[in-house]
Design a protein around this motif. Structure first.
Motif, mmCIF file in Angstrom:
data_model
loop_
_atom_site.group_PDB
_atom_site.id
_atom_site.type_symbol
_atom_site.label_atom_id
_atom_site.label_comp_id
_atom_site.label_asym_id
_atom_site.label_seq_id
_atom_site.Cartn_x
_atom_site.Cartn_y
_atom_site.Cartn_z
ATOM 1 N N UNK A 1101 0.829 -1.188 0.000
ATOM 2 C CA UNK A 1101 0.000 0.000 0.000
ATOM 3 C C UNK A 1101 0.877 1.255 0.000
ATOM 4 N N UNK A 1102 0.271 2.377 -0.402
ATOM 5 C CA UNK A 1102 0.993 3.651 -0.472
ATOM 6 C C UNK A 1102 1.405 4.124 0.909
ATOM 7 N N UNK A 1103 2.560 4.749 0.970
ATOM 8 C CA UNK A 1103 3.046 5.343 2.203
ATOM 9 C C UNK A 1103 2.792 6.845 2.164
ATOM 10 N N UNK A 1104 2.281 7.405 3.241
ATOM 11 C CA UNK A 1104 1.872 8.809 3.310
ATOM 12 C C UNK A 1104 2.832 9.565 4.212
ATOM 13 N N UNK A 1105 3.420 10.620 3.666
ATOM 14 C CA UNK A 1105 4.330 11.493 4.412
ATOM 15 C C UNK A 1105 3.625 12.828 4.607
ATOM 16 N N UNK A 1106 3.347 13.174 5.857
ATOM 17 C CA UNK A 1106 2.608 14.402 6.138
ATOM 18 C C UNK A 1106 3.565 15.468 6.697
ATOM 19 N N UNK A 1107 3.472 16.647 6.104
ATOM 20 C CA UNK A 1107 4.288 17.761 6.582
ATOM 21 C C UNK A 1107 3.655 18.380 7.817
ATOM 22 N N UNK A 1108 4.488 18.972 8.643
ATOM 23 C CA UNK A 1108 3.996 19.661 9.827
ATOM 24 C C UNK A 1108 3.435 21.041 9.495
ATOM 25 N N UNK A 1109 3.707 21.562 8.267
ATOM 26 C CA UNK A 1109 3.197 22.870 7.884
ATOM 27 C C UNK A 1109 1.681 22.854 7.842
ATOM 28 N N UNK A 1110 1.072 23.943 8.358
ATOM 29 C CA UNK A 1110 -0.376 24.011 8.457
ATOM 30 C C UNK A 1110 -0.916 25.166 7.619
ATOM 31 N N UNK A 1111 -2.224 25.102 7.367
ATOM 32 C CA UNK A 1111 -2.928 26.209 6.720
ATOM 33 C C UNK A 1111 -2.402 26.563 5.350
ATOM 34 N N UNK A 1112 -2.147 25.566 4.525
ATOM 35 C CA UNK A 1112 -1.559 25.832 3.206
ATOM 36 C C UNK A 1112 -2.590 26.247 2.170
ATOM 37 N N UNK A 1113 -3.879 26.076 2.460
ATOM 38 C CA UNK A 1113 -4.926 26.524 1.530
ATOM 39 C C UNK A 1113 -5.419 27.898 1.957
ATOM 40 N N UNK A 1288 5.453 7.378 7.927
ATOM 41 C CA UNK A 1288 6.802 6.855 8.077
ATOM 42 C C UNK A 1288 7.654 7.881 8.782
ATOM 43 N N UNK A 1289 8.429 7.404 9.758
ATOM 44 C CA UNK A 1289 9.301 8.306 10.510
ATOM 45 C C UNK A 1289 10.746 7.852 10.376
ATOM 46 N N UNK A 1290 11.647 8.776 10.576
ATOM 47 C CA UNK A 1290 13.062 8.466 10.525
ATOM 48 C C UNK A 1290 13.845 9.707 10.219
ATOM 49 N N UNK A 1291 15.129 9.541 10.090
ATOM 50 C CA UNK A 1291 15.978 10.682 9.765
ATOM 51 C C UNK A 1291 17.151 10.226 8.923
ATOM 52 N N UNK A 1292 17.519 11.063 7.994
ATOM 53 C CA UNK A 1292 18.674 10.780 7.133
ATOM 54 C C UNK A 1292 19.083 12.097 6.492
ATOM 55 N N UNK A 1293 20.349 12.206 6.104
ATOM 56 C CA UNK A 1293 20.828 13.433 5.462
ATOM 57 C C UNK A 1293 20.036 13.703 4.198
ATOM 58 N N UNK A 1294 19.767 14.975 3.971
ATOM 59 C CA UNK A 1294 19.012 15.390 2.792
ATOM 60 C C UNK A 1294 19.912 15.361 1.577
ATOM 61 N N UNK A 1295 19.518 14.574 0.580
ATOM 62 C CA UNK A 1295 20.262 14.553 -0.692
ATOM 63 C C UNK A 1295 19.460 15.338 -1.699
ATOM 64 N N UNK A 1296 19.910 16.515 -2.035
ATOM 65 C CA UNK A 1296 19.129 17.420 -2.882
ATOM 66 C C UNK A 1296 19.780 17.652 -4.225
ATOM 67 N N UNK A 1297 20.440 16.645 -4.766
ATOM 68 C CA UNK A 1297 21.057 16.810 -6.068
ATOM 69 C C UNK A 1297 19.993 16.904 -7.152
ATOM 70 N N UNK A 1298 20.404 17.486 -8.266
ATOM 71 C CA UNK A 1298 19.523 17.510 -9.434
ATOM 72 C C UNK A 1298 19.545 16.127 -10.048
#
Length: 1320
Positions: A1101-1113, A1288-1298
């Motif tokens: 099944x699909x995994x859902x990642x929810x941001x903590x940012x609120x009120x985006x609409x 899903x929770x966890x932590x890892x270095x952000x890889x932001x390459x193009x």
């Protein structure tokens, strides 16, 4: 004025000036003048003994003690020589005292006609001292740059040998001076000359051509009065007057006298300053055809008179004023007065019938009793005069002090005295340019009075302080009086101190000065109604003084002529001047350097985008800045200069006119236009003619019916039309062979009853700009026509990219000597890998100028203008030998030297207050090296400009060994301007930002590509098409039924970014589908939060990642960035801290199929878990959508027909992705000149209001819109999957390459070329 006539006039004018103002270059004027003078011709301030008397101060003589030495070797000593009569003095030589250690190291020279009222002679305007000797016997000679005419010479020691005394022997060189002189008493003495009705010499070429020339020298005892008033026919007059010590030129109208405030009195020029100093001044006027050259001393100004003076001739010339108008009467002396070739003073003296003498006119310069002045040049000067001491038992008395002063300072103590018995101190001082009197008793201020204003104007002002019978008053200029009645009597008890207090004893109580010292001149001092004899003060027989120059007023007007360039406003103090450069477009201490770039190309490389800019095509040169439009939306950077009529305009000839004239007036001046055209690589101007029964060029006899004027003023007649070759008498269709009538060379020459047009571009720079049109066939029955001349458009800057590469340290380029005059600026760009090297060097006998890279982090500007070497340097925090372009700008003027490197703060060094200002060079100018071929520069120099003029490095480099023209490698420097994943592409002259792999557009890939979505709007991007196209067409797109397609496009990582603005939730922002039942989705849930859903395995099944940012609409713009590498996902919303998640699966995102924005039109395209959400569509703004190197929104908006992207529903481009800022690239929508209905009739702004035409246009627009909406391409693929939410929770270095995707079947045809891309 035509050239031959102008040349003749100037030769005569210069010859006359040379006669009046001889120069040291005259070989016949170098006779020794001192050696044969009698002893009575020598005077001095003092002498050490009889054997040290001034009579022994003759060059090379050993009589007496071998020269003159004063009693004390201080700054108040002087030696005076009487030459017996007025003499032309051209040189001075000095020696020390024979056989001694006594000599002068520097001195000042002063001259006088009378032995009083001395004037200082200067090497340059700012240098008052001459260099002296280095021993007692060698001779040092100074030839005067401008010869002096005087009877008396006074030498004032300034510096001496520190191990000896003042010692001097001298010689003066020159020749006799003769002149015709007359004196006017200022009481109505006038000489009138009459030329009307009197035969003139017909041999004079000047008189034949209405050329008028008057020259004279004058010495004035007042600061106002009329020198000359010339009157011509119809009462037109030209008056030259003194006003506030300046020469002004005034024109007067018919029956209008000079010296009135009538509005018909027009001031046309003002020149000179402080001309009431009772010294001789040169005045010369030469007029021809309404243009006059006015010269006062060494300064000249050209003046254009009103048109009524173009054929004006002098009929009457009044000298010294106008009869019956006392305010106009001049008081002083005139010398060598000449009108054309007539000696007017000689005419008046011999009683010529053309001269009428009125009043008391004498033919000698009467030696009037002159007021002796004292100069307070520095902060330590003071004058102490005795006061009337009163005994304690004496009756109360008063006080009376009067004097005149002039100064440029706003502050300064004028005088002070004390009343010890009462504990009172009185100060009279300047504050804020007003006169103030302060009385302080027992340490407290008990009285303050104010009078006058604007007293720092350099004019003489009178001050009178009086105290009698309990009444105290102070007045300025006799008419502004402040008064009071103090409770005590102000009486003179102690000495008066003028200008300041003695500084050698700071503990003395009789003089205290809490203010700044006075700097200026005083004269006509009176104390208790008694005149103070300053000559007695000078002889130490009265009072005391220090730091003063007596019997001279040394005031200098540093603002006349103004050293402030380009219209800067000059203000001054006694020692300095200041330039206010606001609103001038220039900066620096003298408003010398332009604050604007020289072209649109330069603005582009500063990172600017399209818009209106001021450009200064010649930098610090005389051409003023101009406002232009810089269009940077295309690969070339276009500069547009508009004129008064750029729209399509109907021809409406006036009745009786056989031709129709169109005059074009440009927003830029003539010199600005020509400079822009000259420095541009390419210029063009569109020209169109729409016609019906109106021929353009062709006639039966072959003469053109119409033509246009173009090129430099006055412009040349051109008989061809835009799009053809000059001189061809053709239009564009004639050159291409497709005219409506094969026998004609223009479409309009077919003389058709239907609408036709001839349109094209003029591209020959020598014929630009178009200045006027003359249309000839516009009067026939049935003729209709319209024309359009577009703005002048130019691109490319030959100066900006002009470069040379110096291959070795011994290679260099040389150019003619750099002549800098008073101000000089040098600017260039350099690029190097070497640690040091000289960019530029120019040498003189002593002077030099050099700019160099002295170390990898230091640029050094060094020079010498005769004051000794000076250096200005800038140190960089990073190495400059980094093979990137760096910009250097240096400037040297009379106030300072500055150096600026890139955008670092400007380094500066002040010029010496009394230093040399003229840079005297004589060698060749070396670029990239030195005359000694040492410390040469290795690298590139570009856009080298000296005083705004570009040196053509490329032309010289082509013929110079070791130097190559041009210099590539611009992306190392300017690549940073390419934003948002844009790639810098090298060009021969510059660079270009390739935005193909950027979600943005524009010249720097900085313009957001955004659109307004409606609920029915849908964009679908097919990755299979993209993969096929990116493989160069070698791969064959397989149908969806093929099993091999499932592995064509697979990702282990992706970067997703977009901006959105919406007020509705839930909403699907982006959806990426897969042939393998996998997907990626970005959405706003019903709680107005961002969700990222990953399904990377079809069986899970699909995994859902929810941001903590609120009120985006919330209707505001938000930016989302999602990056995944294997199972690690980073998510960032706006500027918040990034969030990191771990997926339970680290598999590939396999067989990606399509990317969807907005509403999903076909349910097969979306996973069943998101089916209900996908049908709602998206309402709001999407911007900057990028999936790895793919920009689907940009493809849909800018390349909708290239394939791979399908758009359904309304999609309107907007700038909603740039809140609070307008679009950087201004787009102009220019309607086509032809009627879209196909009739060929032109559309002109407000030219036609035909309702049928408007209705037809509306019908066409509606038809096209409906047809576009009817065409929809649909691709149907369906795949169902189960849906499950999992956080899903966890932590890892952000890889932001193009990251980019790639077809696994062909790894050599990757979509991107960045080394950061992942190849799967």
């Amino acid at each position: 004025m035509d050239a031959p006539r102008s040349k003749t006039v100037w030769i005569c004018f210069l010859a006359l000036s040379l006669l009046l103002y001889r120069t040291p270059a005259e070989d016949s004027c170098d006779s020794a003048l001192v050696s044969n003078l009698p002893p009575s011709a020598f005077r001095s301030s003092s002498q050490l003994s009889d054997s040290h008397a001034p009579v022994f101060a003759k060059l090379n003589r050993r009589d007496g003690a071998g020269g003159w030495s004063p009693l004390t070797s201080d700054s108040s000593q002087w030696l005076e020589v009487d030459l017996g009569e007025r003499t032309t003095i051209t040189a001075v030589s000095t020696q020390g005292r024979y056989g001694s250690s006594d000599w002068l190291t520097s001195y000042m020279l002063m001259f006088s006609d009378t032995g009083h009222n001395w004037r200082q002679h200067r090497l340059e305007d700012s240098i008052g001292s001459f260099s002296g000797n280095i021993n007692a016997d060698s001779v040092v000679q100074h030839k005067l740059q401008r010869s002096a005419i005087a009877r008396f010479l006074r030498l004032l020691p300034v510096g001496r040998n520190p191990d000896g005394r003042i010692g001097l022997r001298l010689e003066v060189y020159g020749c006799p001076y003769t002149s015709d002189v007359m004196s006017l008493d200022g009481e109505g003495s006038i000489v009138a000359y009459w030329w009307s009705g009197v035969s003139r010499s017909s041999s004079s070429e000047e008189e034949k051509d209405n050329e008028e020339g008057v020259s004279l020298k004058f010495k004035s005892l007042k600061n106002c009065g009329t020198l000359l008033h010339a009157k011509g026919a119809s009462g037109l007059g030209l008056s030259v007057e003194l006003k506030a010590g300046k020469v002004i030129m005034v024109t007067t109208g018919e029956q209008q006298q000079a010296w009135t405030s009538s509005p018909r009195r027009l001031y046309v020029a003002s020149l000179g300053s402080l001309l009431d100093d009772q010294q001789w001044h040169l005045l010369a006027i030469e007029c021809h055809a309404g243009r006059c050259n006015l010269t006062v001393d060494q300064h000249r100004e050209t003046v254009d008179l009103p048109p009524s003076f173009h054929h004006w001739r002098i009929q009457q010339l009044n000298v010294g004023g106008l009869p019956g108008i006392p305010d106009s009467w001049f008081r002083g002396c005139l010398e060598n007065l000449a009108y054309n070739q007539h000696n007017l003073i000689a005419m008046a003296r011999r009683g010529d019938r053309r001269a009428t003498v009125m009043g008391n006119v004498t033919f000698t310069c009467a030696q009037q009793t002159l007021a002796v002045a004292a100069t307070f040049p520095g902060p330590q000067g003071f004058l102490q005069l005795p006061g009337a001491r009163v005994a304690d038992s004496a009756p109360a008395a008063g006080v009376s002090v009067g004097f005149q002063f002039r100064t440029w300072n706003r502050e300064g103590l004028l005088f002070t005295f004390q009343l010890p018995r009462l504990g009172v101190v009185i100060w009279v001082y300047l504050s804020d340019s007003r006169l103030r009197l302060r009385v302080q008793k027992a340490g407290k201020v008990v009285l303050e009075l104010k009078a006058g204003s604007g007293l720092d104007d350099g004019q003489w002002h009178s001050v009178d302080l009086k105290s009698r019978q309990g009444h105290l008053s102070v007045s300025v200029d006799k008419d502004d009086t402040a008064q009071s009645s103090p409770s005590f009597t102000v009486a003179m008890e102690k000495d008066l101190f003028f200008g300041g207090c003695p500084v050698e004893d700071e503990r003395r109580e009789d003089c205290r000065n809490p203010f700044t010292a006075f700097q200026g001149c005083l004269r006509q001092l009176t104390v208790d109604q008694q005149q103070v004899d300053l000559i007695l003060v000078q002889q130490r027989m009265l009072g005391n003084y220090s730091g003063l120059l007596i019997d001279t007023c040394g005031i200098i007007d540093r603002c006349s002529p103004s050293r402030c360039e380009h219209g800067g406003r000059c203000t001054q103090s006694w020692t300095h001047f200041h330039c206010n450069c606001s609103d001038s477009g220039y900066g620096g201490a003298t408003c010398h350097s332009s604050v604007y770039e020289q072209s649109c190309e330069a603005y582009k490389h500063n990172g600017n985008t399209s818009g209106y800019f001021y450009i200064d095509v010649d930098g610090s040169g005389p051409i003023k800045p101009q406002l232009v439009y810089c269009n940077m939306t295309e690969e070339n950077t276009w500069m547009e200069i508009r004129h008064n009529n750029t729209e399509l305009t109907t021809v409406n000839p006036s009745s009786g006119d056989h031709q129709y004239l169109v005059q074009l007036d440009y927003s830029a001046s003539e010199e600005q236009l020509l400079a822009v055209i000259s420095q541009s690589d390419h210029c063009e101007q569109e020209m169109a003619y729409h016609c019906r029964k109106s021929r353009l060029l062709d006639t039966p006899d072959g003469s053109p019916l119409s033509w246009w004027i173009g090129g430099a003023v006055p412009g040349g007649r051109q008989n061809y039309w835009a799009g053809a070759q000059p001189g061809s008498r053709q239009c564009a269709c004639g050159l291409q062979g497709d005219c409506l009538d094969p026998k004609r060379y223009c479409n309009c020459d077919a003389d058709s009853a239907e609408w036709a047009e001839d349109t094209g571009l003029l591209i020959h720079k020598e014929s630009l700009p178009v200045r006027s049109l003359i249309l000839g066939d516009v009067r026939r029955t049935g003729s209709e026509a319209a024309y359009r001349v577009g703005p002048l458009r130019c691109h490319g800057d030959k100066n900006f990219w002009n470069a040379a590469f110096f291959a070795t340290e011994t290679s260099y380029l040389h150019f003619p000597t750099f002549h800098s005059k008073l101000s000089a600026d040098i600017s260039f760009l350099f690029k190097t890998g070497a640690p040091s090297g000289v960019f530029l060097e120019n040498l003189g006998i002593r002077d030099f100028i050099r700019i160099e890279l002295s170390s990898p982090t230091r640029v050094l500007f060094s020079f010498d203008v005769g004051n000794g070497p000076l250096e200005v340097d800038v140190n960089s925090s990073s190495p400059l030998n980094d093979e990137r372009w760096h910009r250097v700008r240096v400037e040297r003027n009379v106030k300072e030297a500055t150096l600026r490197l890139d955008a670092m703060p400007t380094a500066s060094r002040q010029a010496p207050t009394n230093g040399h200002v003229h840079l005297q060079l004589n060698s060749q100018l070396f670029i990239g090296g030195t005359a000694s071929r040492q410390k040469g520069f290795r690298g590139c120099i570009r856009s080298l400009q000296l005083n705004g003029a570009t040196l053509d490095l490329e032309e010289r480099a082509r013929i110079t060994p070791g130097v190559r023209p041009g210099c590539p490698g611009h992306c190392d420097t300017y690549g940073v301007l390419c934003q948002n994943h844009g790639r810098c592409m090298e060009r021969d002259n510059g660079f270009h930002c390739d935005c193909n792999e950027s979600a943005y557009d524009g010249v720097f890939c900085q313009t957001d590509v955004s659109a307004i979505f409606k609920p029915t709007t849908s964009i679908r991007y097919a990755f299979q098409m993209e993969a096929t196209e990116r493989s160069g067409g070698n791969a064959i797109a397989k149908p969806p039924s093929s099993s091999s397609i499932l592995s064509d496009v697979s990702l282990r990582a992706e970067n997703v970014s977009l901006s959105f603005q919406t007020s509705r939730s839930p909403a699907l922002l982006l959806y990426v589908s897969s042939y393998q039942r996998e997907y990626l989705a970005l959405l706003i849930n019903k709680h107005d939060k961002l969700e990222v859903r990953y399904k990377l395995h079809s069986s899970k099944e699909a995994e859902v990642l929810r941001s903590q940012a609120k009120g985006l609409a919330d209707g505001r713009l938000h930016t989302v960035v999602v990056s995944r590498v294997m199972d690690a996902v980073s998510l960032q919303v706006d500027q918040s801290t990034g969030e990191v998640f771990n997926l339970s699966s680290d598999g590939e995102f396999g067989g990606i199929r399509s990317l969807l924005l907005g509403k999903v039109q076909e349910s097969d395209d979306v996973d069943p878990d998101l089916a209900s959400l996908s049908t709602l569509g998206f309402s709001g703004c999407l911007a900057g959508v990028r999936f790895n190197s793919i920009s689907p929104l940009k493809e849909a908006l800018l390349r909708p027909h290239d394939g791979g992207v399908d758009v359904i529903g309304p999609l309107v481009r907007s700038n909603c992705g740039s809140p609070g800022a307008s679009n950087g690239d201004i787009t102009h929508n220019t309607p086509h000149l032809s009627d879209p209905s196909g009739s060929g009739q032109p559309l002109v702004n407000a030219m036609r209001t035909d309702s049928a035409l408007i209705g037809g246009l509306i019908a066409v627009i509606i038809f096209v819109t409906l047809a576009g909406l009817a065409v929809v391409a649909k691709f149907v693929y369906r795949r169902k999957e189960t849906y499950q939410n999992q956080e899903v929770k966890g932590s890892q270095q952000d890889a932001s390459q193009d990251l980019a995707f790639e077809c696994q079947t062909d790894s050599h045809n990757a979509l991107g070329q960045s080394p950061k891309e992942y190849f799967i």
